[in-house]
Design a protein around this motif. Structure first.
Motif, PDB file in Angstrom:
ATOM      1  N   ASP A 234       0.834  -1.208   0.000  1.00  0.00           N
ATOM      2  CA  ASP A 234       0.000   0.000   0.000  1.00  0.00           C
ATOM      3  C   ASP A 234       0.865   1.253   0.000  1.00  0.00           C
ATOM      4  O   ASP A 234       2.096   1.169   0.021  1.00  0.00           O
ATOM      5  CB  ASP A 234      -0.990  -0.012   1.177  1.00  0.00           C
ATOM      6  CG  ASP A 234      -0.277  -0.076   2.521  1.00  0.00           C
ATOM      7  OD1 ASP A 234       0.908   0.307   2.593  1.00  0.00           O
ATOM      8  OD2 ASP A 234      -0.910  -0.508   3.511  1.00  0.00           O
TER       9      ASP A 234
ATOM     10  N   TYR B 158       1.408   3.457   2.217  1.00  0.00           N
ATOM     11  CA  TYR B 158       2.204   3.609   3.434  1.00  0.00           C
ATOM     12  C   TYR B 158       3.539   2.869   3.293  1.00  0.00           C
ATOM     13  O   TYR B 158       4.611   3.434   3.520  1.00  0.00           O
ATOM     14  CB  TYR B 158       1.413   3.077   4.630  1.00  0.00           C
ATOM     15  CG  TYR B 158       2.174   3.090   5.936  1.00  0.00           C
ATOM     16  CD1 TYR B 158       2.205   4.229   6.731  1.00  0.00           C
ATOM     17  CD2 TYR B 158       2.858   1.961   6.375  1.00  0.00           C
ATOM     18  CE1 TYR B 158       2.898   4.237   7.924  1.00  0.00           C
ATOM     19  CE2 TYR B 158       3.554   1.958   7.566  1.00  0.00           C
ATOM     20  CZ  TYR B 158       3.577   3.101   8.343  1.00  0.00           C
ATOM     21  OH  TYR B 158       4.270   3.110   9.526  1.00  0.00           O
TER      22      TYR B 158
ATOM     23  N   GLU C 249      -7.274   8.253  17.886  1.00  0.00           N
ATOM     24  CA  GLU C 249      -7.095   7.824  16.476  1.00  0.00           C
ATOM     25  C   GLU C 249      -8.428   7.925  15.725  1.00  0.00           C
ATOM     26  O   GLU C 249      -8.919   6.972  15.143  1.00  0.00           O
ATOM     27  CB  GLU C 249      -6.555   6.387  16.448  1.00  0.00           C
ATOM     28  CG  GLU C 249      -5.811   5.980  15.198  1.00  0.00           C
ATOM     29  CD  GLU C 249      -4.684   6.928  14.808  1.00  0.00           C
ATOM     30  OE1 GLU C 249      -4.487   7.101  13.607  1.00  0.00           O
ATOM     31  OE2 GLU C 249      -4.026   7.503  15.702  1.00  0.00           O
TER      32      GLU C 249
ATOM     33  N   TYR D 127     -10.327   9.190  12.866  1.00  0.00           N
ATOM     34  CA  TYR D 127     -10.291   9.712  11.495  1.00  0.00           C
ATOM     35  C   TYR D 127     -11.245   8.913  10.614  1.00  0.00           C
ATOM     36  O   TYR D 127     -11.140   7.690  10.532  1.00  0.00           O
ATOM     37  CB  TYR D 127      -8.861   9.641  10.925  1.00  0.00           C
ATOM     38  CG  TYR D 127      -7.906  10.508  11.696  1.00  0.00           C
ATOM     39  CD1 TYR D 127      -7.792  11.869  11.415  1.00  0.00           C
ATOM     40  CD2 TYR D 127      -7.157   9.982  12.741  1.00  0.00           C
ATOM     41  CE1 TYR D 127      -6.947  12.689  12.152  1.00  0.00           C
ATOM     42  CE2 TYR D 127      -6.308  10.790  13.488  1.00  0.00           C
ATOM     43  CZ  TYR D 127      -6.210  12.139  13.190  1.00  0.00           C
ATOM     44  OH  TYR D 127      -5.381  12.934  13.934  1.00  0.00           O
ATOM     45  N   TYR D 128     -12.151   9.613   9.966  1.00  0.00           N
ATOM     46  CA  TYR D 128     -13.128   8.963   9.103  1.00  0.00           C
ATOM     47  C   TYR D 128     -13.225   9.720   7.777  1.00  0.00           C
ATOM     48  O   TYR D 128     -13.304  10.946   7.765  1.00  0.00           O
ATOM     49  CB  TYR D 128     -14.511   8.952   9.756  1.00  0.00           C
ATOM     50  CG  TYR D 128     -14.549   8.189  11.059  1.00  0.00           C
ATOM     51  CD1 TYR D 128     -14.836   6.828  11.089  1.00  0.00           C
ATOM     52  CD2 TYR D 128     -14.262   8.835  12.262  1.00  0.00           C
ATOM     53  CE1 TYR D 128     -14.857   6.127  12.286  1.00  0.00           C
ATOM     54  CE2 TYR D 128     -14.282   8.140  13.463  1.00  0.00           C
ATOM     55  CZ  TYR D 128     -14.579   6.786  13.475  1.00  0.00           C
ATOM     56  OH  TYR D 128     -14.576   6.096  14.663  1.00  0.00           O
TER      57      TYR D 128
ATOM     58  N   SER E 153     -19.163   3.954   4.207  1.00  0.00           N
ATOM     59  CA  SER E 153     -18.402   5.042   4.833  1.00  0.00           C
ATOM     60  C   SER E 153     -19.307   6.019   5.572  1.00  0.00           C
ATOM     61  O   SER E 153     -18.826   6.824   6.375  1.00  0.00           O
ATOM     62  CB  SER E 153     -17.594   5.794   3.770  1.00  0.00           C
ATOM     63  OG  SER E 153     -18.421   6.644   2.999  1.00  0.00           O
TER      64      SER E 153
ATOM     65  N   GLN F  70       0.397   7.511   5.843  1.00  0.00           N
ATOM     66  CA  GLN F  70      -0.612   7.047   6.792  1.00  0.00           C
ATOM     67  C   GLN F  70      -1.384   5.878   6.192  1.00  0.00           C
ATOM     68  O   GLN F  70      -1.289   5.604   4.999  1.00  0.00           O
ATOM     69  CB  GLN F  70      -1.607   8.173   7.098  1.00  0.00           C
ATOM     70  CG  GLN F  70      -1.006   9.511   7.433  1.00  0.00           C
ATOM     71  CD  GLN F  70      -0.583   9.620   8.873  1.00  0.00           C
ATOM     72  OE1 GLN F  70      -1.291   9.167   9.766  1.00  0.00           O
ATOM     73  NE2 GLN F  70       0.571  10.195   9.104  1.00  0.00           N
ATOM     74  N   THR F  71      -2.176   5.256   7.063  1.00  0.00           N
ATOM     75  CA  THR F  71      -3.008   4.142   6.598  1.00  0.00           C
ATOM     76  C   THR F  71      -4.479   4.473   6.845  1.00  0.00           C
ATOM     77  O   THR F  71      -4.808   5.500   7.428  1.00  0.00           O
ATOM     78  CB  THR F  71      -2.648   2.847   7.356  1.00  0.00           C
ATOM     79  OG1 THR F  71      -2.760   3.113   8.748  1.00  0.00           O
ATOM     80  CG2 THR F  71      -1.243   2.387   7.035  1.00  0.00           C
ATOM     81  N   GLY F  72      -5.343   3.574   6.420  1.00  0.00           N
ATOM     82  CA  GLY F  72      -6.769   3.702   6.705  1.00  0.00           C
ATOM     83  C   GLY F  72      -7.374   4.910   6.020  1.00  0.00           C
ATOM     84  O   GLY F  72      -7.105   5.192   4.852  1.00  0.00           O
ATOM     85  N   ALA F  73      -8.207   5.645   6.768  1.00  0.00           N
ATOM     86  CA  ALA F  73      -8.896   6.800   6.195  1.00  0.00           C
ATOM     87  C   ALA F  73      -7.899   7.827   5.677  1.00  0.00           C
ATOM     88  O   ALA F  73      -8.182   8.555   4.720  1.00  0.00           O
ATOM     89  CB  ALA F  73      -9.803   7.443   7.243  1.00  0.00           C
TER      90      ALA F  73
ATOM     91  N   ASP G 201      -4.954   7.236   4.325  1.00  0.00           N
ATOM     92  CA  ASP G 201      -4.102   6.750   3.230  1.00  0.00           C
ATOM     93  C   ASP G 201      -4.077   7.822   2.136  1.00  0.00           C
ATOM     94  O   ASP G 201      -5.133   8.282   1.687  1.00  0.00           O
ATOM     95  CB  ASP G 201      -4.694   5.441   2.690  1.00  0.00           C
ATOM     96  CG  ASP G 201      -3.766   4.752   1.685  1.00  0.00           C
ATOM     97  OD1 ASP G 201      -3.091   5.453   0.902  1.00  0.00           O
ATOM     98  OD2 ASP G 201      -3.739   3.505   1.679  1.00  0.00           O
TER      99      ASP G 201
ATOM    100  N   ASN H  38      -6.253   7.811  -1.202  1.00  0.00           N
ATOM    101  CA  ASN H  38      -7.720   7.908  -1.201  1.00  0.00           C
ATOM    102  C   ASN H  38      -8.232   9.078  -2.037  1.00  0.00           C
ATOM    103  O   ASN H  38      -9.397   9.470  -1.924  1.00  0.00           O
ATOM    104  CB  ASN H  38      -8.230   8.078   0.242  1.00  0.00           C
ATOM    105  CG  ASN H  38      -8.154   6.776   1.021  1.00  0.00           C
ATOM    106  OD1 ASN H  38      -8.166   5.693   0.441  1.00  0.00           O
ATOM    107  ND2 ASN H  38      -8.066   6.872   2.337  1.00  0.00           N
TER     108      ASN H  38
END
Lengths: 354, 260
Positions: free
Chosen positions: A178, A180, B91, B93-94, B103, B135-138, B140, B143
Motif C-alpha cells: 500500500d 504507506y 485515532e 479519522y473517518y 463510509s 498514513q493508513t486507513g482513512a 491513506d 484515497n
C-alpha cells in the motif's frame, strides 16, 4: 607485537580474549558494511526534522527504498526514475540540466535540487510545498512534466511484481503493498542521503590531521560575515524562503506564494544548502547561472529591486546586493570547495545496483 | 439466633464464595465501554442527495445544479457530558463519501459508558496529521483526498455541474477545501448539542446518532456562493476558507438519536 607480548604473559585469559576478538572482528566489519548510510547523526548538525525513530534505519528496508529510487517503472512511460534526475555524482542533482526533464522530454519550470541531508528539512521543494519526507515523492511522481504517474498505478505495478511483493511482505508483514509501505520504504533511502564528511566537516569536528588553508579559512569567515543568516548552521541554510533579487517581477514563477497564496511571498524560494555546491551547477531555482562565479557576481552587482526583495540585500546607502572584492570572491570559492563530500558522492551503497 | 460453630463456618465460606462470584459477575455484567454508531445522512435542502441524477436549486441564486461527488473527513470526535468533561476518541479519522454507503456509518468502539449531551468533531484533518507523512486507513494518501504539490489533506470535496440558463452557460464546478496554516487555515470544528434527549452509551445501550448533512449549506452559508461566478476551490486559499466557513456554520445537524 603487543598482542604477542600479552599472550606470552597471560596465555589462557588472552587466548580467550583473542578468540573473542577474532570472532568479533569479522562481524564488526560486516556490520559496518551492512549499516545503513546516514544511520548515525553527524555531531555538528542540528536536531533532524525526520528523527531516526520515525522510520528506524533498517538494512532491508533501505535496500528496498534504493531499488524503488532507481526504478523507472515509477513513471508513466517506464523510463524515468527518481535517479534519472537525481544523480549521485552531483549530490543527487541533475548535471548540466537547467530545469528538470521528465517523461517524453518535457521540461519543468525549475532546477532539480540536490538530495542531501533531507532528514533535516522541515519542508521540501523550492517552494516548500512538501511538508514531510515521506509524502514528498508524490509531487514528482504525479507532476505531468516529471514522472506523470498516479500513486494508484504505481501500487498496481509494484503489486504485479513478485519480487517487490516478497520484499515488502517480509518487511511489513502484510499485503498488498500500500501507499504507506511504498512511501516509508522510499523514505528510508532518501533519509539516508547524508552528506557530512567533507573536508570542512572533518575540520569543524576537530578530526585529526584535517586543516583548512588560509584562503579557505578566510572564505569561511567571509561566509559567516556576509552570507548568514541565510546560509547558516552546518547545513548552510536557514530553511527560510527569500527573494534574492533575481527578477523584478514573478509572473513566470511566484515561488513560495504559489503555496501560501500570500502576496508578500512572491518571488521567494527556499535558501539552498551550500554543501557540494561546486558539483550542483547550474544554480538558482531556474538554473540560470552556470557557474558559482556568476552567482557571486549576481550578489555583488546583479541584484534586482522588487517589493519582496530580501531586506538583507538592501544596503543602508540604498544600493542593492553584497559587495565582494575579487579577492573575497576567490576566498569564498576556496571555502565552498571544502564543502564537497567525496565520500558521499562515491558511496557505492547509494548508487544504483549494477 | 444461635449458630453452631460448623454451621457458622459453612455459612461464612459460602458467603465468601458467593460474594466472590457475585463480584466476578458484576465485573462481567458491567463493562466500562460501549459502542456508538453515527449515521451520516446526506441531503440537499429537503431532498436526499443523489449523485448525478437529481437537479437541485441553489437558494442563493436559483441556479440549477447536480452533484457528482460529495466527500469529507470527520476527525477528532469528542463526546461531551453535562458536567463539562468529555471523551476524545483516540485515532479518530473517518473519510465519508456519498458514493460509499459503508463510509456513511461511523462505528465508534470503546466509548466509555455515560450520558452524553453533545458531540464535536473536526471537519477535515488536524494540522499535525497533515504533515505526519505516510498514513493508513482513512488517511491513506491514495484515497484521492491528498494534495501532492502543496501537500496536505483535502478536507472536503463537492463537485458537480451547473445547468445552463439564459444568463450563463453550463459548466462544471469543483470545491476542494484544505489548508491548515494561516491566513488560509480551513480546519473547522463543529460542535453539536443533542437537542431533545441525551445520548446514553451503556452496557445495554448502543445508540445511533443520526446526523443530517445538508449540502445546500455549502452555498447558502454566511458567505453565500453563486456557482456561475464562483471560481471554485482547488488549493488552500480564500475560496477554500469561504467554503469551509459555510459548511462549518450549518451543514451538520443532529436529526435524531435512536436509543437502542
Amino acid at each position: 607485537m603487543r598482542v604477542f607480548t600479552s599472550r606470552t604473559l597471560t596465555a589462557p585469559l588472552l587466548g580467550l580474549a583473542g578468540l573473542l576478538v577474532t570472532s568479533c572482528q569479522p562481524d564488526a566489519d560486516i556490520l559496518k558494511q551492512q549499516a545503513v548510510p546516514g544511520d548515525t547523526l553527524p555531531s555538528n548538525f542540528p536536531t533532524p526534522a525526520y528523527a531516526l525513530e520515525t522510520n528506524p534505519p533498517d538494512r532491508a528496508t533501505f535496500e528496498l527504498g534504493r531499488t524503488l529510487f532507481y526504478d523507472p517503472r515509477l513513471s508513466r512511460t517506464g523510463d524515468v526514475s527518481c535517479g534519472s534526475c537525481h544523480q549521485q555524482s552531483v549530490a543527487f542533482a541533475h548535471a548540466d540540466h537547467r530545469v528538470s526533464q521528465g517523461v517524453d522530454g518535457l521540461l519543468g519550470p525549475r532546477n532539480t535540487p540536490p538530495l542531501q541531508n533531507l532528514r533535516w528539512r522541515r519542508e521540501l521543494l523550492w517552494d516548500g510545498g512538501s511538508k514531510n519526507l515521506e509524502t514528498m515523492p508524490l509531487a514528482p511522481l504525479t507532476n505531468p512534466v516529471e514522472m506523470d504517474e498516479t500513486l494508484g498505478n504505481v501500487l498496481k505495478k509494484l503489486n504485479a511484481d513478485a519480487d517487490y511483493r516478497r520484499r515488502f511482505a517480509k518487511i511489513y508483514g502484510r499485503s498488498p503493498i500500500d501507499s504507506y509501505q511504498f512511501l516509508r520504504a522510499l523514505a528510508q533511502f532518501t533519509a539516508a542521503l547524508t552528506s557530512a564528511n567533507s573536508r570542512y566537516d572533518h575540520y569543524v569536528r576537530g578530526e585529526a590531521g584535517r586543516q583548512l588553508s588560509a584562503p579557505e579559512l578566510r572564505g569561511r569567515a567571509l561566509l559567516a560575515q556576509k552570507c548568514t543568516p541565510c546560509h547558516s548552521t552546518d547545513l548552510f541554510t536557514d530553511e527560510t524562503y527569500r527573494n534574492n533579487g533575481l527578477d523584478r517581477e514573478f509572473s513566470a514563477d511566484s515561488g513560495r506564494a504559489h503555496i501560501t497564496s500570500v502576496v508578500q511571498d512572491r518571488g521567494k524560494f527556499k535558501v539552498p544548502s551550500l554543501r557540494n555546491v561546486t558539483k550542483t551547477a547550474p544554480y538558482m531555482h531556474d538554473g540560470r547561472f552556470a557557474t558559482l562565479a556568476e552567482v557571486l557576481a549576481h550578489y555583488d552587482h546583479g541584484v534586482q529591486p522588487s517589493p519582496t526583495l530580501d531586506p538583507l540585500l538592501r544596503r543602508p546607502n540604498g544600493q542593492l546586493g553584497i559587495p565582494l572584492t575579487a579577492q573575497e570572491q576567490a576566498d569564498l570559492l576556496a571555502f565552498l570547495e571544502t564543502l564537497t563530500d567525496t565520500e558521499f558522492l562515491q558511496d557505492r551503497r547509494l548508487a544504483e545496483r549494477q | 439466633m444461635k449458630f453452631s460453630l460448623p454451621t457458622f463456618w459453612v455459612a461464612a465460606v459460602v458467603t465468601v464464595f458467593s460474594l466472590a462470584s457475585c463480584n466476578d459477575k458484576e465485573k462481567e455484567a458491567q463493562p466500562t465501554v460501549g459502542t456508538l454508531d453515527i449515521e451520516m445522512e446526506h441531503v440537499v435542502g429537503n431532498r436526499a442527495l443523489a449523485l448525478n441524477t437529481t437537479t437541485y436549486t441553489n437558494p442563493v441564486s436559483n441556479e440549477q445544479f447536480t452533484v457528482s461527488r460529495f466527500n469529507y473527513y470527520v476527525s477528532n470526535i469528542r463526546l461531551q457530558k453535562a458536567d463539562g468533561t468529555e471523551y476524545p476518541q483516540p485515532e479518530s479519522y473517518y473519510l465519508v463519501q456519498e458514493s460509499d454507503t459503508e463510509s456513511k456509518h461511523l462505528h465508534l468502539k470503546d466509548v466509555p459508558i455515560g450520558d452524553y449531551t453533545g458531540i464535536s468533531f473536526v471537519v477535515g484533518v488536524d494540522s499535525a496529521r497533515n504533515v505526519a507523512g505516510a498514513q493508513t486507513g482513512a488517511l491513506d494518501v491514495n484515497n484521492n483526498m491528498f494534495w501532492d504539490w502543496n501537500s496536505g489533506y483535502i478536507f472536503f470535496k463537492m463537485e458537480g455541474n451547473l445547468v445552463a440558463s439564459s444568463a450563463y452557460p453550463a459548466k462544471s464546478f469543483l470545491m476542494h477545501v484544505g489548508g491548515f496554516t494561516k491566513p488560509y487555515n480551513a480546519v473547522r470544528t463543529v460542535k453539536l448539542t443533542f437537542p431533545s434527549s441525551n445520548l446514553l452509551v451503556g452496557a445495554d445501550h448502543s445508540p445511533e446518532l443520526h446526523l443530517r448533512i445538508d449540502a445546500l449549506k455549502v452555498l447558502n452559508g454566511p458567505q453565500p456562493i453563486q456557482l456561475s461566478t464562483f471560481r471554485g476551490a482547488h488549493m488552500p486559499g480564500a475560496n477554500a476558507v469561504q467554503v469551509a466557513n459555510n459548511y462549518a456554520a450549518g451543514m451538520f445537524l443532529v436529526d435524531h438519536i435512536n436509543a437502542n
